[in-house]
Design a protein around this motif. Sequence first.
Motif, PDB file in Angstrom:
ATOM      1  N   UNK A 165       0.812  -1.211   0.000  1.00 57.07           N
ATOM      2  CA  UNK A 165       0.000   0.000   0.000  1.00 57.07           C
ATOM      3  C   UNK A 165       0.846   1.262   0.000  1.00 57.07           C
ATOM      4  N   UNK A 166       0.165   2.380   0.017  1.00 54.23           N
ATOM      5  CA  UNK A 166       0.826   3.684  -0.002  1.00 54.23           C
ATOM      6  C   UNK A 166       1.538   3.931   1.328  1.00 54.23           C
ATOM      7  N   UNK A 167       2.818   4.249   1.246  1.00 57.80           N
ATOM      8  CA  UNK A 167       3.607   4.468   2.467  1.00 57.80           C
ATOM      9  C   UNK A 167       4.047   5.925   2.611  1.00 57.80           C
ATOM     10  N   UNK A 168       3.514   6.778   1.768  1.00 52.65           N
ATOM     11  CA  UNK A 168       3.935   8.182   1.806  1.00 52.65           C
ATOM     12  C   UNK A 168       3.533   8.872   3.102  1.00 52.65           C
ATOM     13  N   UNK A 169       2.496   8.339   3.769  1.00 47.94           N
ATOM     14  CA  UNK A 169       2.063   8.914   5.041  1.00 47.94           C
ATOM     15  C   UNK A 169       2.864   8.362   6.219  1.00 47.94           C
ATOM     16  N   UNK A 170       3.611   7.293   5.953  1.00 49.16           N
ATOM     17  CA  UNK A 170       4.400   6.663   7.014  1.00 49.16           C
ATOM     18  C   UNK A 170       5.872   7.040   6.954  1.00 49.16           C
ATOM     19  N   UNK A 171       6.381   7.226   5.751  1.00 47.70           N
ATOM     20  CA  UNK A 171       7.805   7.487   5.563  1.00 47.70           C
ATOM     21  C   UNK A 171       8.006   8.841   4.890  1.00 47.70           C
ATOM     22  N   UNK A 172       8.706   9.705   5.572  1.00 41.24           N
ATOM     23  CA  UNK A 172       8.976  11.045   5.056  1.00 41.24           C
ATOM     24  C   UNK A 172       9.891  11.011   3.840  1.00 41.24           C
ATOM     25  N   UNK A 173      10.636   9.922   3.701  1.00 37.69           N
ATOM     26  CA  UNK A 173      11.580   9.835   2.589  1.00 37.69           C
ATOM     27  C   UNK A 173      10.878   9.837   1.232  1.00 37.69           C
ATOM     28  N   UNK A 174       9.629   9.375   1.186  1.00 38.66           N
ATOM     29  CA  UNK A 174       8.913   9.277  -0.097  1.00 38.66           C
ATOM     30  C   UNK A 174       8.737  10.652  -0.741  1.00 38.66           C
ATOM     31  N   UNK A 175       8.130  11.633  -0.057  1.00 41.76           N
ATOM     32  CA  UNK A 175       8.040  12.968  -0.682  1.00 41.76           C
ATOM     33  C   UNK A 175       9.399  13.633  -0.870  1.00 41.76           C
ATOM     34  N   UNK A 176      10.358  13.297  -0.013  1.00 39.78           N
ATOM     35  CA  UNK A 176      11.704  13.874  -0.146  1.00 39.78           C
ATOM     36  C   UNK A 176      12.365  13.396  -1.433  1.00 39.78           C
ATOM     37  N   UNK A 177      12.296  12.097  -1.693  1.00 39.75           N
ATOM     38  CA  UNK A 177      12.885  11.559  -2.918  1.00 39.75           C
ATOM     39  C   UNK A 177      12.215  12.155  -4.152  1.00 39.75           C
ATOM     40  N   UNK A 178      10.899  12.299  -4.082  1.00 38.14           N
ATOM     41  CA  UNK A 178      10.170  12.871  -5.220  1.00 38.14           C
ATOM     42  C   UNK A 178      10.576  14.321  -5.459  1.00 38.14           C
ATOM     43  N   UNK A 179      10.742  15.070  -4.371  1.00 37.69           N
ATOM     44  CA  UNK A 179      11.039  16.502  -4.504  1.00 37.69           C
ATOM     45  C   UNK A 179      12.478  16.765  -4.923  1.00 37.69           C
ATOM     46  N   UNK A 180      13.425  16.025  -4.335  1.00 37.47           N
ATOM     47  CA  UNK A 180      14.839  16.333  -4.561  1.00 37.47           C
ATOM     48  C   UNK A 180      15.494  15.511  -5.674  1.00 37.47           C
ATOM     49  N   UNK A 181      14.894  14.389  -6.033  1.00 37.80           N
ATOM     50  CA  UNK A 181      15.526  13.534  -7.039  1.00 37.80           C
ATOM     51  C   UNK A 181      14.712  13.408  -8.322  1.00 37.80           C
TER      52      UNK A 181
END
Length: 238
Positions: free
Chosen positions: A134-150
């Motif tokens: 399932x979607x883990x973007x609400x559990x792991x901050x790294x998900x939006x970080x990877x999307x934004x910076x990489x």
Amino acid sequence: SDDCFIVLRKIFFDYGYHRYTKLLNKIYLFFHSVVFLFQIYYMANHFNPELFSMMSLQMIMFFYILTTMVSSIYLEDETVLSINSLLTVSWSIESAGPEIRNLIIKKSRTINIINYLALSLFAFSATILLPVFGDVSKLFLCVPIFDEYFGVWSKIPYLFYFSTLHFMFYSAIKLAYLLLYEILTIQVQILLLSEHILQISSDYDDVDEWQKLYNTTYQKEMYKRLRFCIKQHVTLKM
């Protein structure tokens, strides 16, 4: 085997301090430390109470994991020396007779079952946190970080991050289980020592008490056996 908790030793000591495991520990420690710094930077730039309340627990958990990974490296020599020394001085579970041996095996079997269940729970916990469930973007901050910076390259750190999740959970509990292993092993040794003391003069039971009192050979033998037990007790305490 005389080591009733050999599976714990294999998992967390033999494999835990294998050269390849130590190399992975350093690589993953570096990667997750960088990600952790990115998370701090991201939270500072996008700070809001909702984000903080959602991600603070995850941040604390990974800070603990990173701390244990650093501690594992820092305490390696002391840990290896401590466990090897304990294994060197440990008595065989056969040394106090079949009754005590069976008692130790019975108790250790129960303890091992509990440990295996706990380890299975840890493995299950790490598994259900994987993105495939399932979607883990609400559990792991790294998900939006990877999307934004990489951007388009975000899949690379994303996959690496989650592929190392089980190892991170393993690292989080390694030192605790090594400590538990030492405690359990010492408990077995104390039980053996206690039984040796209880049976210290069992082969003289048919000798009259007055004869024991004035029998020089008996006194010397008891002195030698007591010294042996005291020496083992002191060694275990060290």
